[in-house]
Design an enzyme around this catalytic site. Sequence first.
Site, short mmCIF file in Angstrom:
data_model
loop_
_atom_site.label_atom_id
_atom_site.label_comp_id
_atom_site.label_asym_id
_atom_site.label_seq_id
_atom_site.Cartn_x
_atom_site.Cartn_y
_atom_site.Cartn_z
N THR A 183 -4.93 8.39 -0.52
CA THR A 183 -3.32 9.86 -0.15
C THR A 183 -2.45 9.25 0.09
O THR A 183 -1.24 9.04 0.29
CB THR A 183 -3.64 9.53 1.92
OG1 THR A 183 -3.82 8.04 2.50
CG2 THR A 183 -5.05 10.28 2.40
N LYS A 184 -2.78 8.33 -1.31
CA LYS A 184 -1.19 7.38 -1.65
C LYS A 184 -0.60 7.96 -2.70
O LYS A 184 -1.04 8.65 -3.15
CB LYS A 184 -1.89 5.70 -2.11
CG LYS A 184 -2.96 5.10 -0.71
CD LYS A 184 -1.50 4.38 0.37
CE LYS A 184 -2.61 4.15 1.92
NZ LYS A 184 -3.84 3.22 1.99
N ASN A 185 0.17 6.77 -3.30
CA ASN A 185 1.53 7.94 -4.21
C ASN A 185 0.78 7.52 -5.51
O ASN A 185 0.91 8.98 -6.31
CB ASN A 185 2.68 6.66 -4.31
CG ASN A 185 3.64 6.90 -2.80
OD1 ASN A 185 3.72 7.59 -2.02
ND2 ASN A 185 4.88 6.65 -3.43
N TYR A 201 -5.70 4.06 -2.87
CA TYR A 201 -6.59 4.99 -2.40
C TYR A 201 -6.15 7.17 -1.82
O TYR A 201 -4.90 7.26 -2.33
CB TYR A 201 -6.45 4.80 -0.51
CG TYR A 201 -6.85 5.53 0.61
CD1 TYR A 201 -7.95 5.30 0.89
CD2 TYR A 201 -6.24 6.10 1.41
CE1 TYR A 201 -8.98 6.63 1.20
CE2 TYR A 201 -7.06 7.65 2.47
CZ TYR A 201 -8.37 7.76 2.51
OH TYR A 201 -9.30 7.84 3.38
N ALA A 250 1.45 -0.67 0.10
CA ALA A 250 0.17 -0.16 -0.14
C ALA A 250 1.07 1.41 0.01
O ALA A 250 0.30 2.04 -0.76
CB ALA A 250 -1.09 -0.07 1.44
#
Length: 383
Positions: free
Chosen positions: A182-184, A180, A156
Amino acid sequence: MNDFIVFGQPIIEQDEINEVIDSLKNSWLGTGPKVRRFENDFAIYKSTQYAAALNSCTAGLHLSCCALNLKPGDEVITTAMTFCATVNTIIHSGATPVLADIDPASWNIDPLDIERRVTPNTRAIIPVHFAGRPCDMDAIMQIAKKYNLAIIEDCAHAIETEYKGKKAGTFGDFGVFSFYATKNIVTGEGGMVISNNQENIARIKKLALHGMSTDAWKRFSDHGYKHYLVEEAGYKYNMLDLQAAIGIHQLKRVEKYSKKRKHIWDLYNDEFKSLPITLPAPIEKNTRHAYHLFNIMINEDKCGIDRDTFLTEMTKKKIGVGVHYQAIPHHPFYKEKYNWNPNDYPNAVKFGNETVSLPISAKLNDNELERIIKSVKEVLNGK
Ligand SMILES: *Cc1c(COP(=O)(O)O)cnc(C)c1O
């Protein structure tokens, strides 16, 4: 609150907007050609053969556990320092989660503690490449081989992560990624499972769509009507074309965003080097870090301020900070159900009590970075 710096903000550009509009105009909202394209692009990016796009990383972790055909009593070892989804999905697959402590320097699962926790019931290990730093995969793969255990990598945080020239997610049976918000890279909600084993991915895809034998979207194509047969009781975890439309363009910018994250990582390390806080360990040789989280540790004795006060003060200065994470044994459900004693995971518990995640989004501009740096220094100096 206009100048509040929101933690983990993604960058959405015009290409994503146009691609979503294209899906809307073509009336293809569900799983279709854009999902296939995103899977292919992602498999190429990760130098792997097969990929299955899903509606979350949580879904991917759950289905990977399901695909191992775990039975009640089977044990799966994971880290005490992770998001709750890693543990919950083990439970949902019918197995029993077993926690291992982290290494106090890397904050990743400690292979020595994994081996201590192996029993005749152990079936799999789920390493989490915490913050984007690769786990000690040589040691973990050796344990897996010695005890014949499956490996599901929770990637993740680890889209860009590499270990000794090999990409995170390609070491074991399954590599599971999150998009999601907020992910990279992001699709709003979304996930991907990769594997070099075609049967593994076929099983994931089947389980992701009710256990049906043929992808539903093919039923509506112009090759003639196809019946489907339900072969097992599956789930409803498929990704939408609307989500893939965003992901296709995000993936093209993964290296660009990564460069910006590295810039912020280096800047923080430089600016904070004389503060009484613990900074992330230097990046191990021959590895690539994904710079997903920049964690610091606020020890009250050293800093004269406790972690929670630091969080409050940063928020007052309109800086969105995070806690990744409170240690798993900290949560009441697990404590009661599994009788986990926090003293058995001292490194994870200490980290969980002291950690703060500072913003490291590629969207941050120089002015915002300056404000964050100034605020960290002011709060630690009692201003
Ligand atoms: C975000 C995250 C997940 C869950 O990802 P979703 O796509 O939100 O389901 C799982 N594990 C870790 C370590 C995460 O950070």
